[in-house]
Design an enzyme around this catalytic site. Sequence first.
Site, PDB file in Angstrom:
ATOM      1  N   TYR A  69     -32.657-129.679  -6.331  1.00  0.00           N
ATOM      2  CA  TYR A  69     -33.754-130.632  -6.162  1.00  0.00           C
ATOM      3  C   TYR A  69     -34.316-131.200  -7.470  1.00  0.00           C
ATOM      4  O   TYR A  69     -35.235-132.019  -7.431  1.00  0.00           O
ATOM      5  CB  TYR A  69     -34.872-130.056  -5.301  1.00  0.00           C
ATOM      6  CG  TYR A  69     -35.520-128.778  -5.821  1.00  0.00           C
ATOM      7  CD1 TYR A  69     -36.250-128.779  -7.002  1.00  0.00           C
ATOM      8  CD2 TYR A  69     -35.424-127.596  -5.101  1.00  0.00           C
ATOM      9  CE1 TYR A  69     -36.845-127.623  -7.462  1.00  0.00           C
ATOM     10  CE2 TYR A  69     -36.031-126.428  -5.552  1.00  0.00           C
ATOM     11  CZ  TYR A  69     -36.731-126.451  -6.726  1.00  0.00           C
ATOM     12  OH  TYR A  69     -37.321-125.308  -7.180  1.00  0.00           O
ATOM     13  N   CYS A  99     -44.835 -90.797  24.012  1.00  0.00           N
ATOM     14  CA  CYS A  99     -44.576 -89.978  25.198  1.00  0.00           C
ATOM     15  C   CYS A  99     -44.158 -88.601  24.693  1.00  0.00           C
ATOM     16  O   CYS A  99     -43.362 -88.493  23.760  1.00  0.00           O
ATOM     17  CB  CYS A  99     -43.455 -90.622  26.008  1.00  0.00           C
ATOM     18  SG  CYS A  99     -42.692 -89.509  27.188  1.00  0.00           S
ATOM     19  N   CYS A 147     -37.518 -87.726  28.411  1.00  0.00           N
ATOM     20  CA  CYS A 147     -37.882 -88.990  29.071  1.00  0.00           C
ATOM     21  C   CYS A 147     -36.641 -89.897  29.116  1.00  0.00           C
ATOM     22  O   CYS A 147     -35.988 -90.101  28.091  1.00  0.00           O
ATOM     23  CB  CYS A 147     -39.002 -89.649  28.263  1.00  0.00           C
ATOM     24  SG  CYS A 147     -39.374 -91.329  28.764  1.00  0.00           S
ATOM     25  N   LYS A 160     -38.926-129.652   2.443  1.00  0.00           N
ATOM     26  CA  LYS A 160     -39.145-128.497   1.567  1.00  0.00           C
ATOM     27  C   LYS A 160     -38.503-127.280   2.216  1.00  0.00           C
ATOM     28  O   LYS A 160     -38.863-126.886   3.326  1.00  0.00           O
ATOM     29  CB  LYS A 160     -40.628-128.242   1.358  1.00  0.00           C
ATOM     30  CG  LYS A 160     -40.880-127.018   0.502  1.00  0.00           C
ATOM     31  CD  LYS A 160     -42.332-126.876   0.134  1.00  0.00           C
ATOM     32  CE  LYS A 160     -42.544-125.610  -0.667  1.00  0.00           C
ATOM     33  NZ  LYS A 160     -42.344-124.403   0.126  1.00  0.00           N
ATOM     34  N   CYS A 210     -41.599 -91.996  32.560  1.00  0.00           N
ATOM     35  CA  CYS A 210     -41.385 -90.665  33.147  1.00  0.00           C
ATOM     36  C   CYS A 210     -42.678 -90.005  33.633  1.00  0.00           C
ATOM     37  O   CYS A 210     -42.637 -88.941  34.245  1.00  0.00           O
ATOM     38  CB  CYS A 210     -40.679 -89.749  32.153  1.00  0.00           C
ATOM     39  SG  CYS A 210     -41.745 -89.253  30.795  1.00  0.00           S
TER      40      CYS A 210
HETATM   41  C1  9MJ Z   1     -37.921-127.128  -2.062  1.00  0.00           C
HETATM   42  N1  9MJ Z   1     -38.341-125.891  -2.004  1.00  0.00           N
HETATM   43  O1  9MJ Z   1     -37.215-127.606  -1.190  1.00  0.00           O
HETATM   44  C2  9MJ Z   1     -39.147-128.406  -5.103  1.00  0.00           C
HETATM   45  N2  9MJ Z   1     -38.316-127.884  -3.211  1.00  0.00           N
HETATM   46  O2  9MJ Z   1     -39.908-129.280  -7.236  1.00  0.00           O
HETATM   47  C3  9MJ Z   1     -38.039-129.209  -3.461  1.00  0.00           C
HETATM   48  N3  9MJ Z   1     -39.023-127.424  -4.234  1.00  0.00           N
HETATM   49  C4  9MJ Z   1     -39.841-128.289  -6.373  1.00  0.00           C
HETATM   50  N4  9MJ Z   1     -38.559-129.518  -4.635  1.00  0.00           N
HETATM   51  C5  9MJ Z   1     -40.615-128.844  -8.311  1.00  0.00           C
HETATM   52  N5  9MJ Z   1     -37.345-129.994  -2.632  1.00  0.00           N
HETATM   53  C6  9MJ Z   1     -40.974-127.546  -8.104  1.00  0.00           C
HETATM   54  C7  9MJ Z   1     -40.470-127.198  -6.876  1.00  0.00           C
END
Ligand code: 9MJ
Length: 676
Positions: free
Chosen positions: A226, A427, A432, A117, A412
């Site tokens: 993703y 200070c 200083c 993630k 100082c």
């Molecule tokens: C990240 N942040 O790497 C999701 N994410 O899938 C991955 N976030 C995600 N998947 C559905 N690898 C909502 C968010």
Amino acid sequence: MEEIAEAKQKIEELRAAINYHNYRYYVLDSPEISDDEYDELMLELKHLEAEHPELITPDSPTQRVGAPPIEAFGVVEHPQPLLSLANAFSYEDLAAWHKRASKLLAGRHFDLVCEPKIDGLAVALAYVDGLLATGATRGDGYRGENITQNLRTIRSVPLSVPKEAPPRFEVRGEVYLPKSGFKRLNEERAKEGLPLFANPRNAAAGSVRQLDSSITARRPLDIFIYALGWAEGKAVPDTHWEIMQYLKSLGFKINPDIALCHTIDEVEGYHRTWVENRENLPYEADGMVAKVNPIAFQEELGTVAHEPRWAIAYKFPAIQGTTRLVNIGINVGRTGSLNPYAILEPVRVGGVVISQAALHNEEDIHRKDIRIGDTVIVQRAGEVIPEIVSPVVSRRTGEEKVFLMPSRCPVCGSEVIKPQGEAMHRCTNAACPSQALERIKHFVTRGAMDIDGVGEKLCQALFQAGLIKEAADLYYLTKEQLLGLERMADKSVSNVLKSIEGSKNRPLARIIFALGILHVGDEYAELLAEQFHSIDQLANASQEELSFIASIGPKIAGSIVAFFRQEGNRRIIEKLRQAGVKLEKERAEEVKPEGLPLAGVEFVLTGTLESFTRQEAEARVKTLGGKAGSDVTKKTSYVVVGADPGSKLAKAGKLGIKTLSEAEFFELLNQAAGTS
Ligand code: 9MJ
């Protein structure tokens, strides 16, 4: 009854705190607390709301995904909301999630897709007829910011896709800064005297949400896709795993560490592997994501409270270590602030040896009850300065010492005061040596006098050699003195002298900023330079006169008066004058806008111009006496429309404001310049 009232009050407190931290995180890109601390607040609120569902309100931070979009970008509606993820913090959480999903699916078996993630910025990219049409932030999940121009600058975002792709579809992904890019960016910012980004996520978000896409283009951003958001006009695979392979074949960058797991124990194994190896990932990962593989099952499971039931973020534990706090050291900053820091017995935390940690001020040390000699838990997140989470009270021997700020400056020996309403001790001696060196370093930075070739190291060497005691001494350096320093040859010496000479003509605002008056940053320096013709005029202004200027309060006015009252500061100004440094406005700076051709004309820019950057266009407008506004209002004279205009164009239409194409704008500027 009492219990409900108590819960209600606690819920309100948590909501206020979370809203504040959301704002710091999403809008300012500058969080004050760690992600773990934030997660804890959110978790507590969720628990309380689960116990008292009657207290849930639609505006509770648990009821939305992120922050609302900033209008300046233009808004993109997401046809399918962009969801956030529920968190699991332990194997038990993960197993409970899996059990629930299995139950809802009546015990049918399903595979799980895992990937690291990434802690970046979620975006949606829509493609129409093979071309990237829009790119948007998540925003509040339903409406995001149109950042197409900025996303186009990321090399790994395909601008077009092969003809086999569906005619219309949207992919989702995470924009991030690799660790190396983050480090480089912060090094550059430190050199320029700019505030550092707290972590790669904030750096990525700050880079992507730039109104000027040329800034985004200079940041080494990357993306991992993703998910497929939606697709029309063509059938797509029916499992998440196959969809990811399909997106890869269309040219999208997907995470190389994606894995297909058959059981929840395999997911646990995947998690363990990355907890142990996360340091080796080229980007910051704060956990892993597990997703139910069959899309039909995902649809059956659906979402609750903006979180899909078919996916979960299984967080990595924070990178922490335990060591001994040997002592508390103090640095004296440019404005005399006494900055405490922890001196630690060196300890390896997540592969890096830590021997110092940030301790912000005395209050913070006491709030955490950190004592000298304590065993402490230290935490680091990415490339950020490590911090002390808490002392391990059970390990105390009774020998630990409560820290007290010294009453005398450690550099100082002058008296230390804590001005009312401030967190820092200071200070009181403007002369200083520590302050003096920090002030010199500030004087030469980009935003100040911008003396190229004179960096922190050279300032330090000159100061230690006794060649300069204060910034003004830079202008009296000789070739022979510089040649006497280590690693300074003819060529570099002449370059340094040339830069110093070249800095004598900086605009008044730069000099005001360079002086390093407490509370006077670059923006206040600009404001003061607009109001005063010279340093002398500013130096002679009374507290009342200064307070008369809008946005200058008594604190800043008092600080300016105190600065110019100091004998040492007056002497520096005389030295600068003697050296030929310009201490007043030039004629061009002096001219009142009324006399200029575009006086009273306000322009607002929307979209991207081809022949100028936004800054260049605004600078030209200002030189001709015009104003460059950021919002379209009734006072706006013209809205200049570039490529991919945002919502400002619609607003111009609504208010009946005249619009100009780039060519027309160019023509108008040229005409105006001809008459000036
Ligand atoms: C990240 N942040 O790497 C999701 N994410 O899938 C991955 N976030 C995600 N998947 C559905 N690898 C909502 C968010």
